[in-house]
Motif scaffolding. Structure first.
Motif, PDB file in Angstrom:
ATOM      1  N   GLY A  64      -5.694   2.333   7.184  1.00  7.51           N
ATOM      2  CA  GLY A  64      -4.991   3.602   6.700  1.00  7.51           C
ATOM      3  C   GLY A  64      -4.416   4.460   7.728  1.00  7.51           C
ATOM      4  O   GLY A  64      -3.841   5.439   7.588  1.00  7.51           O
ATOM      5  N   ASP A  67       0.955   3.449   7.157  1.00 10.80           N
ATOM      6  CA  ASP A  67       0.724   3.303   5.650  1.00 10.80           C
ATOM      7  C   ASP A  67       1.242   1.939   5.473  1.00 10.80           C
ATOM      8  O   ASP A  67       0.782   1.384   4.341  1.00 10.80           O
ATOM      9  CB  ASP A  67       1.875   4.315   5.230  1.00 10.80           C
ATOM     10  N   ASN A 184      -1.157  -0.156   2.911  1.00 13.20           N
ATOM     11  CA  ASN A 184      -2.496   0.439   2.388  1.00 13.20           C
ATOM     12  C   ASN A 184      -2.810   0.885   1.134  1.00 13.20           C
ATOM     13  O   ASN A 184      -1.791   1.366   0.545  1.00 13.20           O
ATOM     14  CB  ASN A 184      -2.906   1.715   3.794  1.00 13.20           C
ATOM     15  N   VAL A 186      -4.621   3.233  -0.305  1.00 13.22           N
ATOM     16  CA  VAL A 186      -4.362   4.662  -0.800  1.00 13.22           C
ATOM     17  C   VAL A 186      -2.898   5.221  -0.495  1.00 13.22           C
ATOM     18  O   VAL A 186      -2.531   5.838  -1.073  1.00 13.22           O
ATOM     19  CB  VAL A 186      -5.278   5.643   0.309  1.00 13.22           C
ATOM     20  N   SER A 187      -2.326   4.816   0.668  1.00 18.82           N
ATOM     21  CA  SER A 187      -0.969   5.278   0.820  1.00 18.82           C
ATOM     22  C   SER A 187       0.043   4.641  -0.233  1.00 18.82           C
ATOM     23  O   SER A 187       0.872   5.309  -0.709  1.00 18.82           O
ATOM     24  CB  SER A 187      -0.543   4.682   2.312  1.00 18.82           C
TER      25      SER A 187
ATOM     26  N   GLU B 282      -5.620  11.936  -0.338  1.00 23.69           N
ATOM     27  CA  GLU B 282      -4.851  11.972   0.932  1.00 23.69           C
ATOM     28  C   GLU B 282      -6.150  12.296   1.936  1.00 23.69           C
ATOM     29  O   GLU B 282      -6.969  13.164   1.670  1.00 23.69           O
ATOM     30  CB  GLU B 282      -3.928  12.945   0.851  1.00 23.69           C
ATOM     31  N   GLY B 285      -8.231   6.427   4.263  1.00 25.23           N
ATOM     32  CA  GLY B 285      -7.721   5.114   4.322  1.00 25.23           C
ATOM     33  C   GLY B 285      -7.997   4.204   3.087  1.00 25.23           C
ATOM     34  O   GLY B 285      -7.569   3.104   2.780  1.00 25.23           O
TER      35      GLY B 285
END
Lengths: 207, 385
Positions: A64, A67, A184, A186-187, B282, B285
């Motif tokens: 992460g 991105d 990624n 999460v991104s 946020e 990762g």
């Protein structure tokens, strides 16, 4: 505009991919000073490029710290990182194949395969029902059959010239390879609009 | 193999230092108070379980399990998750006393590292399980509790993406020509390989209407804003209606902004039979947590009452947690040899005021200045007073 960190492979693929982003309408300077810099900030687009070894791009993206990134399918297959594979950019197209000295068959007892892709090679031979022993090398793989270290090599082939010049022939086509846009997880969620926009713009360009 | 040096720990094992310890403790207390107020009872299960029960049923890959052998030759595992042990204890005992069960946990789980560092092999997990309620309200409660719990830690930039195994399976079945094709596509979605999905669809040589539908689905399905957008791909079925109802409940709770739909979401374990979700925040990762309905797991343990729940990883929670200064003042009392009694009295006095007091003899100090730096306030007890 959400900030975006993009991991790019150093070298030839960088130039091709960078040009693609320009063609896709991103406001990037035509010339980038590549010399020894590992990070390039583009304030106009709120983008930061990090320059990594091709093999390391999925690592940065998985953790992460980048991105999105551009990585070869060979690297993705070899490393099996937890990243989203979003788009085939269809650049730096080539393939992975097995090769060896002409008119030879593999040793019946313990065939040896030299490669810098041990996982890909192992999976391939497993699938075709052949038990092999993998010898991992980091470069000049073509040497291995020439001097008797291995029966076959598994390596990336683009034109086949290197194989030919070293007196090797291709035996099996294993898989096609090209550069992919990866993200990624999460991104991909937290910056979904921005990433989706990059995908859409690049997708129009690819097709 | 080089020999192991004295300072080394097994790959992925970490020490928890005082500052981190306090942070974890704060998380535990906040979470515990929050979940207890919602009627969840905390339980704990053993660290070691049999491989044949918990190990086999768990959703964690076999290669990530720490395995041991007991003196009878049985294979044991260090628990890789909490859901499976709780399913075991619920089906064998607790469900006979109360149904539905609302259970919560805060415990360490163990997953072996295969490739590299950067990831802990032992980490805390906090979560809930609602066992014995198959209604959509139990799923809604799970999602709402997850959102409120994350908010209670002061985290506001996060997203929950929800999918449904039933909806996805229906789409894959309808637009492919064999079970093998559907399974291949599902496998690619588990890996989140969208490029591979498109390639596979093209290789199948499906009738154009089917392949077009699949390609359009994969282009849209990860970013669906409202449930209506998926309807055109799916025959009217129970799973779809279920999701419609679930989304309505979430919107009634005013939590829609935190929720996104992703109908490509799929787990490598097929006991996730219904809705499933992932939590992203946020600052980290990696996914913060995940959850879903796992009726199939309960069936492994011989029960058909249904279960749903979620778990949040404490290590990743710490990464995204807004940092708060510790409020308690730390005081040091340094005393000369003859003044021990006086020092104790003074310490009690400060402690009653809620301060954290360290009592240290001057004689035992190597470097007084360095020691003093660690405290906000230092009091000397010497003979002159």
């Amino acid at each position: 505009m959400t900030h975006l960190t993009i991991a790019m492979p150093k070298g030839r693929i960088f130039e091709e991919a960078y040009q693609m982003l320009i063609d896709a309408g991103f406001n990037l300077p035509e010339e980038v000073e590549m010399s020894r810099k590992l990070m390039i900030e583009i304030p106009e687009e709120n983008i930061r490029f990090i320059l990594a070894k091709p093999m390391d791009v999925p690592v940065y993206v998985e953790h992460g710290v980048a991105d999105i990134g551009i990585a070869g399918k060979d690297v993705l297959l070899e490393l099996k990182r937890n990243v989203h594979e979003l788009l085939d950019l269809k650049i730096s197209q080539c393939y992975i194949a097995s090769a060896g000295l002409p008119n030879t068959s593999m040793n019946e007892i313990a065939p040896r395969i030299a490669t810098k892709y041990p996982n890909i090679a192992m999976n391939y031979y497993k699938e075709i029902g052949e038990q092999v022993e993998i010898i991992e090398l980091n470069g000049s793989i073509e040497l291995a059959p020439m001097i008797g270290l291995a029966d076959r090599i598994v390596d990336i082939v683009s034109t086949g010239r290197t194989l030919m010049e070293n007196g090797l022939v291709e035996y099996e086509h294993i898989t096609d390879v090209s550069s992919r846009l990866i993200a990624n997880p999460v991104s991909y969620r937290m910056k979904s609009e921005r990433i989706q926009e990059v995908v859409t713009r690049l997708k129009n360009l690819v097709n | 193999m080089s020999s192991i040096k004295m300072f080394e720990k097994p790959l992925g094992m970490r020490d928890t230092f005082p500052i981190t310890y306090e942070k974890i403790e704060e998380v535990r207390q906040t979470g515990r108070k929050f979940l207890r107020a919602r009627g969840f009872d905390f339980i704990e299960t053993p660290s070691l379980e049999y491989f044949d029960t918990v190990g086999k049923a768990s959703a964690i890959y076999d290669a990530s399990l720490f395995k041991l052998v007991d003196s009878q030759g049985n294979t044991l595992v260090l628990r890789p998750d909490m859901t499976t042990p709780i399913a075991r204890v619920a089906t064998s005992k607790l469900l006979k006393e109360k149904i539905p069960l609302r259970l919560a946990y805060f415990a360490n789980v163990f997953r072996a590292q295969q490739t590299e560092g950067g990831r802990p092999a032992e980490f805390g997990q906090m979560g809930i399980e609602i066992i014995g309620d198959s209604s959509v309200y139990a799923d809604a409660e799970t999602i709402i509790t997850a959102i409120h719990l994350i908010q209670s830690f002061g985290i506001h930039s996060f997203k929950i993406t929800i999918g449904h195994a039933g909806v996805l399976n229906c789409i894959l079945k309808d637009y492919t020509e064999s079970v093998e094709q559907a399974e291949k596509l599902r496998g690619l979605l588990v890996e989140r390989n969208y490029v591979g999905f498109e390639e596979a669809v093209e290789q199948f040589h499906l009738p154009k209407t089917k392949s077009d539908a699949l390609l359009q689905f994969i282009g849209e399905a990860t970013n669906i804003v409202s449930i209506e957008h998926i309807e055109k791909y799916v025959r009217k079925n129970d799973a779809l209606e279920y999701m419609q109802q679930l989304m309505e409940l979430v919107s009634t709770a005013n939590l829609s902004p935190y929720v996104a739909l992703d109908f490509t979401l799929s787990s490598h374990m097929n006991y996730y039979t219904g809705m499933l979700f992932e939590v992203f925040a946020e600052g980290s990762g990696f996914a913060l947590g995940n959850g879903g309905r796992y009726d199939g797991l309960l069936e492994c343990f011989g029960s058909e009452v249904g279960a749903t729940g979620f778990g949040i990883r404490v290590d990743r929670l710490l990464e995204v947690l807004p940092t708060k200064p510790t409020l308690d003042q730390q005081v040091a009392i340094i005393f000369e040899e003859s003044q021990f009694t006086k020092a104790l009295e003074m310490a009690n006095h400060f402690r009653q005021q809620g301060k954290l007091v360290t009592v240290q003899s001057k004689k035992g100090l190597f470097d007084e200045e360095a020691f003093m730096k660690q405290f906000e306030k230092v009091v000397y007890v010497s003979q002159e007073d």
